[in-house]
Enzyme design. Sequence first.
Site, PDB file in Angstrom:
ATOM      1  N   HIS A  13       0.824  -1.211   0.000  1.00 38.62           N
ATOM      2  CA  HIS A  13       0.000   0.000   0.000  1.00 38.62           C
ATOM      3  C   HIS A  13       0.854   1.255   0.000  1.00 38.62           C
ATOM      4  CE1 HIS A  13       0.513  -0.815   4.400  1.00 38.62           C
ATOM      5  NE2 HIS A  13       0.633   0.487   4.484  1.00 38.62           N
TER       6      HIS A  13
ATOM      7  N   HIS B 134       4.064   7.087   3.816  1.00 40.06           N
ATOM      8  CA  HIS B 134       4.979   5.944   3.652  1.00 40.06           C
ATOM      9  C   HIS B 134       4.485   5.019   2.556  1.00 40.06           C
ATOM     10  CE1 HIS B 134       2.105   4.168   6.679  1.00 40.06           C
ATOM     11  NE2 HIS B 134       2.290   3.073   5.969  1.00 40.06           N
TER      12      HIS B 134
ATOM     13  N   GLU C  55       7.705   0.922   4.984  1.00 42.91           N
ATOM     14  CA  GLU C  55       7.145  -0.104   5.865  1.00 42.91           C
ATOM     15  C   GLU C  55       7.343  -1.449   5.184  1.00 42.91           C
ATOM     16  OE1 GLU C  55       2.877   0.203   6.344  1.00 42.91           O
ATOM     17  OE2 GLU C  55       2.878  -1.077   8.120  1.00 42.91           O
TER      18      GLU C  55
HETATM   19 CO    CO Z   1       1.190   1.263   6.304  1.00 39.37          CO
END
Ligand code: CO
Length: 134
Positions: free
Chosen positions: A7, A79, A130
């Site tokens: 994502h 992020h 991440e």
């Molecule tokens: Co995230």
Amino acid sequence: MIGKLNHVAIAVPDLEAASAQYRDTLGAKVGAPQDEPDHGVTVVFIELPNTKVELLHPLGEASPIRGFLDKNPSGGIHHICYEVEDILAARDKLQATGARVLGDGEPKIGAHGKPVLFLHPKDFTGTLVELEQV
Ligand code: CO
């Protein structure tokens, strides 16, 4: 080592307005807001055919994205999340190259119920990364 883009997370000052824009203007499949008290955010998941976008809004005074929104009042990409098969092996390999893992270095359970880690943006071309074990 990294696999799919899981994502892209976008911090937004107005969750309702951003959700409506993605749903009504961009025609995306937009979920309901979910509070994630452990992470200090309320999240709206947007499902695209090949990946997800997550709208993040601060939850609580100590939210980790509050400072980001103070610096970026109209919002911005916070992020990106890449999938890895083995998060501990990925962490060890990255740390061996000098990359900094945020927090205590131990994976936490992320918004999807899977272990995640964050890597220091200064070590990755200015982008907070991440890693999520899938
Ligand atoms: Co995230």
